[in-house]
Design an enzyme around this catalytic site. Structure first.
Site, mmCIF file in Angstrom:
data_model
loop_
_atom_site.group_PDB
_atom_site.id
_atom_site.type_symbol
_atom_site.label_atom_id
_atom_site.label_comp_id
_atom_site.label_asym_id
_atom_site.label_seq_id
_atom_site.Cartn_x
_atom_site.Cartn_y
_atom_site.Cartn_z
ATOM 1 N N HIS A 291 0.828 -1.208 0.000
ATOM 2 C CA HIS A 291 0.000 0.000 0.000
ATOM 3 C C HIS A 291 0.857 1.250 0.000
ATOM 4 O O HIS A 291 2.034 1.219 0.330
ATOM 5 C CB HIS A 291 -0.881 0.011 1.255
ATOM 6 C CG HIS A 291 -0.059 -0.007 2.510
ATOM 7 N ND1 HIS A 291 0.485 -1.185 3.009
ATOM 8 C CD2 HIS A 291 0.370 0.984 3.328
ATOM 9 C CE1 HIS A 291 1.192 -0.901 4.084
ATOM 10 N NE2 HIS A 291 1.150 0.399 4.310
ATOM 11 N N HIS B 297 5.291 6.196 -1.048
ATOM 12 C CA HIS B 297 6.106 5.000 -1.274
ATOM 13 C C HIS B 297 5.332 3.734 -0.955
ATOM 14 O O HIS B 297 4.299 3.777 -0.274
ATOM 15 C CB HIS B 297 7.356 5.059 -0.390
ATOM 16 C CG HIS B 297 7.051 4.977 1.079
ATOM 17 N ND1 HIS B 297 6.598 6.068 1.806
ATOM 18 C CD2 HIS B 297 7.087 3.935 1.954
ATOM 19 C CE1 HIS B 297 6.397 5.696 3.057
ATOM 20 N NE2 HIS B 297 6.672 4.414 3.181
#
Lengths: 171, 171
Positions: free
Chosen positions: A34, A115
């Site tokens: 995620h 990220h």
């Protein structure tokens, strides 16, 4: 309880990330790969619907956008976290901003660097070794992001999805 | 890829189920505790939006309902699966029926017995032992269910949520 707000990238990106997370990320089994938009925050279970309503207002004004991943990087020396660097788009910045102000007021611990975590809690030697290897590999991933997810955490620290929100309904 | 349709019960029910799943269910880390409404089915990734649209039509006509769990049972001797038995309501039956006919045509392998799996893939001896213990415990859980989730499976067999659907928008 703890809530979190994330983007799940496409299946192919998740499969790629999991091929590394399986070995290098102790959180591997707790949540799918995620992009965190808002770090975990505390709220009563009964607040879930209210949070969802506020989130609905925010996402309706932000259009679906293209997510790009081109390389692996690390937050070392601050944190020995290896990750897929996600290109910072104006939509990601706007989401992150709106999710830390107004109703969602929350102080950021770090500057927002979108990220997908691949590895963490490694020894210095393993971190250098893995980062060295991954930095040499080529990655090109591009996809449309049209939704985000509100999650809550269970006692065993795993996360369950409460609701999905589609971007840009009012655009 | 594989899609599935489930209900995630409330956090307290998930925490309770996980306290058993952690020890007795090898699928523990792959998906949060859930009630399966439709067994995994194959569809192309590009079909996700279409499936979501069809699902939206179905759930909009079914009202939120009360979910009750009162006891632990097992599918033995057919399957050595230990589970929380979920009271079969007309809403659960209607959902299961609509998710196996029309657009969602699929043959059922078993009669629909709504449940939350607590343990599986145990030896005969462990199954009898665990079932004996859990049957003696008292459980009373009641909650409102107002949503269900469309999931897809990753290469490592874990599941990610594609979208949530709220019951009864058109009721």
């Amino acid at each position: 309880m703890k809530f979190g707000i994330v983007i799940f990238p496409s299946k192919s990106m998740q499969d790629k990330a999991n091929s590394f997370r399986k070995r290098y990320d102790p959180h591997y089994a707790l949540i799918p790969p995620h992009i965190t938009l808002k770090a975990p925050f505390d709220a009563a279970e009964e607040k879930a619907k209210e949070i969802a309503q506020e989130l609905d207002n925010i996402v309706s004004e932000i259009k679906p956008f293209t997510l790009k991943v081109e390389k692996v990087s690390s937050f070392a020396p601050v944190n020995k976290v290896i990750y897929f660097k996600v290109e910072k788009t104006s939509e990601l910045e706007a989401l992150n901003e709106k999710l830390h102000t107004g109703y969602f007021e929350q102080e950021r611990e770090y500057v927002f660097v979108p990220h997908i975590t691949l590895g963490q809690e490694m020894s210095d030697a393993e971190h250098s070794d893995v980062l060295g290897q991954l930095r040499m590999m080529e990655f090109h991933h591009e996809q449309i992001v049209d939704r985000l997810h509100l999650l809550y955490q269970l006692e065993d620290e795993s996360w369950t999805v409460y609701e999905t929100f589609q971007l840009g309904k009012d655009c």
